[in-house]
Write a protein that holds these residues in place. Sequence first.
Motif, PDB file in Angstrom:
ATOM      1  N   VAL A 123     -17.417   5.768   2.776  1.00 46.00           N
ATOM      2  CA  VAL A 123     -15.985   5.620   3.016  1.00 46.00           C
ATOM      3  C   VAL A 123     -15.630   4.135   3.063  1.00 46.00           C
ATOM      4  CG1 VAL A 123     -16.280   5.777   5.543  1.00 46.00           C
ATOM      5  CG2 VAL A 123     -14.040   6.245   4.533  1.00 46.00           C
TER       6      VAL A 123
ATOM      7  N   ILE B 146     -13.955  -6.145  -1.520  1.00 44.89           N
ATOM      8  CA  ILE B 146     -14.692  -4.954  -1.074  1.00 44.89           C
ATOM      9  C   ILE B 146     -16.175  -5.292  -0.983  1.00 44.89           C
ATOM     10  CG2 ILE B 146     -15.290  -2.544  -1.552  1.00 44.89           C
ATOM     11  CD1 ILE B 146     -12.747  -2.239  -3.118  1.00 44.89           C
TER      12      ILE B 146
ATOM     13  N   GLY C  61       0.821  -1.196   0.000  1.00 45.07           N
ATOM     14  CA  GLY C  61       0.000   0.000   0.000  1.00 45.07           C
ATOM     15  C   GLY C  61       0.862   1.255   0.000  1.00 45.07           C
TER      16      GLY C  61
ATOM     17  N   ASN D  31     -11.360   8.664  -7.823  1.00 43.91           N
ATOM     18  CA  ASN D  31     -11.181   7.277  -7.393  1.00 43.91           C
ATOM     19  C   ASN D  31     -10.806   7.250  -5.909  1.00 43.91           C
ATOM     20  OD1 ASN D  31     -10.892   4.557  -7.268  1.00 43.91           O
ATOM     21  ND2 ASN D  31      -9.142   4.433  -8.671  1.00 43.91           N
TER      22      ASN D  31
ATOM     23  N   ARG E 206     -10.639  -0.591   6.089  1.00 43.64           N
ATOM     24  CA  ARG E 206     -10.084  -1.943   6.230  1.00 43.64           C
ATOM     25  C   ARG E 206      -9.093  -1.972   7.380  1.00 43.64           C
ATOM     26  NH1 ARG E 206      -6.371  -6.000   4.338  1.00 43.64           N
ATOM     27  NH2 ARG E 206      -4.648  -5.007   3.229  1.00 43.64           N
TER      28      ARG E 206
ATOM     29  N   LEU F 133     -18.257  -5.525  -4.266  1.00 48.25           N
ATOM     30  CA  LEU F 133     -17.859  -4.609  -5.336  1.00 48.25           C
ATOM     31  C   LEU F 133     -16.569  -5.066  -6.005  1.00 48.25           C
ATOM     32  CD1 LEU F 133     -18.465  -1.084  -3.727  1.00 48.25           C
ATOM     33  CD2 LEU F 133     -20.116  -2.705  -4.667  1.00 48.25           C
TER      34      LEU F 133
ATOM     35  N   ALA G 105      -4.659   4.284   2.000  1.00 49.95           N
ATOM     36  CA  ALA G 105      -3.634   3.576   1.221  1.00 49.95           C
ATOM     37  C   ALA G 105      -4.229   2.812   0.043  1.00 49.95           C
ATOM     38  CB  ALA G 105      -2.844   2.615   2.108  1.00 49.95           C
TER      39      ALA G 105
ATOM     40  N   LYS H  17     -19.833   0.192  -8.959  1.00 54.44           N
ATOM     41  CA  LYS H  17     -20.027   1.020  -7.769  1.00 54.44           C
ATOM     42  C   LYS H  17     -18.698   1.417  -7.134  1.00 54.44           C
ATOM     43  CE  LYS H  17     -23.461   0.771  -4.713  1.00 54.44           C
ATOM     44  NZ  LYS H  17     -24.252   0.084  -3.671  1.00 54.44           N
TER      45      LYS H  17
ATOM     46  N   ILE I 119     -17.582  -0.833   2.963  1.00 51.45           N
ATOM     47  CA  ILE I 119     -18.028   0.520   2.595  1.00 51.45           C
ATOM     48  C   ILE I 119     -19.163   0.938   3.534  1.00 51.45           C
ATOM     49  CG2 ILE I 119     -18.969   1.967   0.751  1.00 51.45           C
ATOM     50  CD1 ILE I 119     -16.343   0.775  -0.136  1.00 51.45           C
TER      51      ILE I 119
ATOM     52  N   MET J 240     -12.929   0.388 -10.282  1.00 56.13           N
ATOM     53  CA  MET J 240     -13.090  -0.784 -11.133  1.00 56.13           C
ATOM     54  C   MET J 240     -13.409  -0.417 -12.581  1.00 56.13           C
ATOM     55  SD  MET J 240     -12.452  -3.285  -9.037  1.00 56.13           S
ATOM     56  CE  MET J 240     -13.160  -4.879  -9.461  1.00 56.13           C
TER      57      MET J 240
ATOM     58  N   GLU K  97      -5.758  -7.691  -4.221  1.00 54.66           N
ATOM     59  CA  GLU K  97      -6.291  -6.713  -3.282  1.00 54.66           C
ATOM     60  C   GLU K  97      -7.505  -7.265  -2.537  1.00 54.66           C
ATOM     61  OE1 GLU K  97      -6.195  -6.473  -6.490  1.00 54.66           O
ATOM     62  OE2 GLU K  97      -4.958  -4.794  -7.145  1.00 54.66           O
ATOM     63  N   SER K  98      -7.806  -6.603  -1.412  1.00 50.91           N
ATOM     64  CA  SER K  98      -8.895  -7.042  -0.531  1.00 50.91           C
ATOM     65  C   SER K  98     -10.241  -7.142  -1.252  1.00 50.91           C
ATOM     66  CB  SER K  98      -9.029  -6.036   0.620  1.00 50.91           C
ATOM     67  OG  SER K  98      -9.347  -4.749   0.124  1.00 50.91           O
TER      68      SER K  98
ATOM     69  N   LEU L   7     -17.489  11.017  -2.666  1.00 51.55           N
ATOM     70  CA  LEU L   7     -18.626  10.174  -2.260  1.00 51.55           C
ATOM     71  C   LEU L   7     -19.002  10.414  -0.795  1.00 51.55           C
ATOM     72  CD1 LEU L   7     -17.503   6.764  -3.849  1.00 51.55           C
ATOM     73  CD2 LEU L   7     -19.176   8.386  -4.762  1.00 51.55           C
TER      74      LEU L   7
HETATM   75  O1  TXA Z   1      -5.962  -4.835  -0.445  1.00 46.20           O
HETATM   76  C1  TXA Z   1      -6.255  -3.653  -0.620  1.00 46.20           C
HETATM   77  O2  TXA Z   1      -7.418  -3.227  -0.554  1.00 46.20           O
HETATM   78  C2  TXA Z   1      -5.097  -2.690  -0.948  1.00 46.20           C
HETATM   79  C3  TXA Z   1      -4.193  -2.618   0.284  1.00 46.20           C
HETATM   80  C4  TXA Z   1      -3.100  -1.602   0.139  1.00 46.20           C
HETATM   81  O3  TXA Z   1      -4.973  -2.385   1.427  1.00 46.20           O
HETATM   82  N1  TXA Z   1      -5.596  -1.404  -1.328  1.00 46.20           N
HETATM   83  C5  TXA Z   1      -6.209  -1.184  -2.522  1.00 46.20           C
HETATM   84  O4  TXA Z   1      -6.565   0.131  -2.748  1.00 46.20           O
HETATM   85  O5  TXA Z   1      -6.432  -2.076  -3.313  1.00 46.20           O
HETATM   86  P1  TXA Z   1      -6.906   0.685  -4.213  1.00 46.20           P
HETATM   87  O6  TXA Z   1      -7.012   2.144  -4.031  1.00 46.20           O
HETATM   88  O7  TXA Z   1      -5.918   0.188  -5.178  1.00 46.20           O
HETATM   89  O8  TXA Z   1      -8.328   0.126  -4.511  1.00 46.20           O
HETATM   90  C6  TXA Z   1      -9.413   0.639  -3.784  1.00 46.20           C
HETATM   91  C7  TXA Z   1     -10.706   0.366  -4.486  1.00 46.20           C
HETATM   92  C8  TXA Z   1     -10.884   1.211  -5.718  1.00 46.20           C
HETATM   93  O9  TXA Z   1     -11.465   0.432  -6.751  1.00 46.20           O
HETATM   94  C9  TXA Z   1     -11.874   2.279  -5.233  1.00 46.20           C
HETATM   95  O10 TXA Z   1     -12.643   2.805  -6.272  1.00 46.20           O
HETATM   96  C10 TXA Z   1     -12.697   1.490  -4.238  1.00 46.20           C
HETATM   97  O11 TXA Z   1     -11.748   0.688  -3.591  1.00 46.20           O
HETATM   98  N2  TXA Z   1     -13.335   2.364  -3.229  1.00 46.20           N
HETATM   99  C11 TXA Z   1     -12.741   3.151  -2.310  1.00 46.20           C
HETATM  100  N3  TXA Z   1     -13.647   3.852  -1.606  1.00 46.20           N
HETATM  101  C12 TXA Z   1     -14.868   3.497  -2.089  1.00 46.20           C
HETATM  102  C13 TXA Z   1     -16.210   3.888  -1.790  1.00 46.20           C
HETATM  103  N4  TXA Z   1     -16.487   4.779  -0.845  1.00 46.20           N
HETATM  104  N5  TXA Z   1     -17.199   3.311  -2.504  1.00 46.20           N
HETATM  105  C14 TXA Z   1     -16.936   2.398  -3.468  1.00 46.20           C
HETATM  106  N6  TXA Z   1     -15.675   1.990  -3.799  1.00 46.20           N
HETATM  107  C15 TXA Z   1     -14.667   2.541  -3.122  1.00 46.20           C
END
Ligand code: TXA
Length: 351
Positions: free
Chosen positions: A120, A185, A40, A64, A123, A196, A143, A231, A102, A235, A182-183, A117
Motif C-alpha cells: 500500500v 515514491i 488530488g 493502477n 503519504r 519508484l 487520492a 514497480k 510503499i 509509471m 507529484e510526490s 497488490l
Molecule cells: O503527490 C502525489 O503523490 C499526488 C497527490 C494527490 O498526493 N498523488 C498522485 O497519485 O500522484 P497518482 O495516483 O497520480 O500516482 C500514484 C502512483 C502511481 O504511479 C501508482 O502506480 C503508484 O503511485 N502506486 C500506488 N500504490 C502503489 C504500490 N502499492 N506499489 C507501487 N506503486 C504504487
Amino acid sequence: MKTQIVTIDSNNFNTTELKEAAEILRKGGLVAFPTETVYGLGADGLNTEASGKIYAAKGRPSDNPLIIHIADFNALNELTADCPENGRKLAEAFWPGPLTLIFNKSSKVPYSTTGGLDTVAIRMPSHPIAYELIRKSGIYIAAPSANVSGRPSPTKAEHVIEDMNGIIDMIINGGKVDIGLESTIVDVTAEIPTILRPGYITEEMIKQVVGEVEYDKAVLSRVQDAGVKPKAPGMKYKHYAPKGDLTIYEGNIKSVIDAINQSAEEKLKAGFKVGIIATDETFSYYQKGSVKTIGTRKDESTIARGLFEILRDFDSEGADYIFTESFSNNRLGQAIMNRLLKAAGYHIEKV
Ligand code: TXA
Ligand code: MG
C-alpha cells in the motif's frame, strides 16, 4: 451531477465548506482538493465503492493503485502489516510532506485500492487544506492526481474544473500548488529503499536519512524500454501527455535554440500551430510561434511548478507541435526530466 466549486483560503481553512467536504468524503463521495504537490481526487480509501468512483471519474485502469493520505502517524499501524525501520525514519524525516512510502498492507486495506497488490502507498500531505480535510473527515483518503487519466496533473483548480466538472461532488479551490510535481515514491519493503518515482524529495535527501537508496530501473531509463516493467504500475502508462506532439531538444543551449527555431519555422510554414517552452533566460531568442517561459534556470523549483501548467496551456491553444529545451538531470531536475520525457513519449532530439 452538479459539482460544487468552493474556494478555501489556506490561511483560514476552518470553514463550513471544509466541514461539508469532509462530510461528502465520509459518505463515500468524491472531493478534489489541493495538496503541496498537485491537486488530488479524494475518496474514502477503505471503502471499495467510494474508491471505485475514482477509477470511473478518471478513466483509470483498475490495476493502477491509489495513494492513501493520512494525517496522523498512528494510521501506519492500522494500514500496514509492518513498518520497517527505514520507513519509520523516512516518515519521521519528511512527513507531513511530498513523500509517498510503499509498505506491506494490512488486511484493512482493500485490494480495490491497491490495484490487487499486497503493498500500500501512504503519504501524509503538508498542505493545510489537505491535512485538515483528512483530519476532519476522520477517514483515510485515497487520492490520485485529479486529472483525467493520461492528462497532465492539475496544479490549479482551473485544471481540475477542466477535467472533473460535472463528474465529482466537490472541487476545493485552494489556489496554485507549491511544488507542481507529484510526490517522490519510495518502496521501503525491501532491504534497501527504492525510488519508484522521483520528486521534490531527492535521492540526496533520502540518502541522508537511510544511507543507501536504489532506483527502480524504469526511473533511470531515458528511453521507453519495453523490457523494463516499472514497480509503480502507474509509471507504465502514457502520462502527462499534451494533445500536441512534444519534442525535447538536448545539447548546448545555443544549438538547442537554433534547432527549435528551425523546427518551429518548418512547422509554421506547413500551417501548423507551434508552441515553444522557453526559460526566462532564453525567452527572447525565440521569435516565432507561441513562446512561453516555464521558469528560470536559476531556480529549478520554478520549472517544476510551471511544467504541467504550460502543457495544459498549449492544449488550450491547440498547439499541434510543442518544442522544449531540456533540463539538468540533477536533484529536482531528475523529477522534471522524468515527467517531461513521459510527456514527450521519450522523443528527444540531440543537437
Ligand atoms: O503527490 C502525489 O503523490 C499526488 C497527490 C494527490 O498526493 N498523488 C498522485 O497519485 O500522484 P497518482 O495516483 O497520480 O500516482 C500514484 C502512483 C502511481 O504511479 C501508482 O502506480 C503508484 O503511485 N502506486 C500506488 N500504490 C502503489 C504500490 N502499492 N506499489 C507501487 N506503486 C504504487
Ligand atoms: Mg497521476
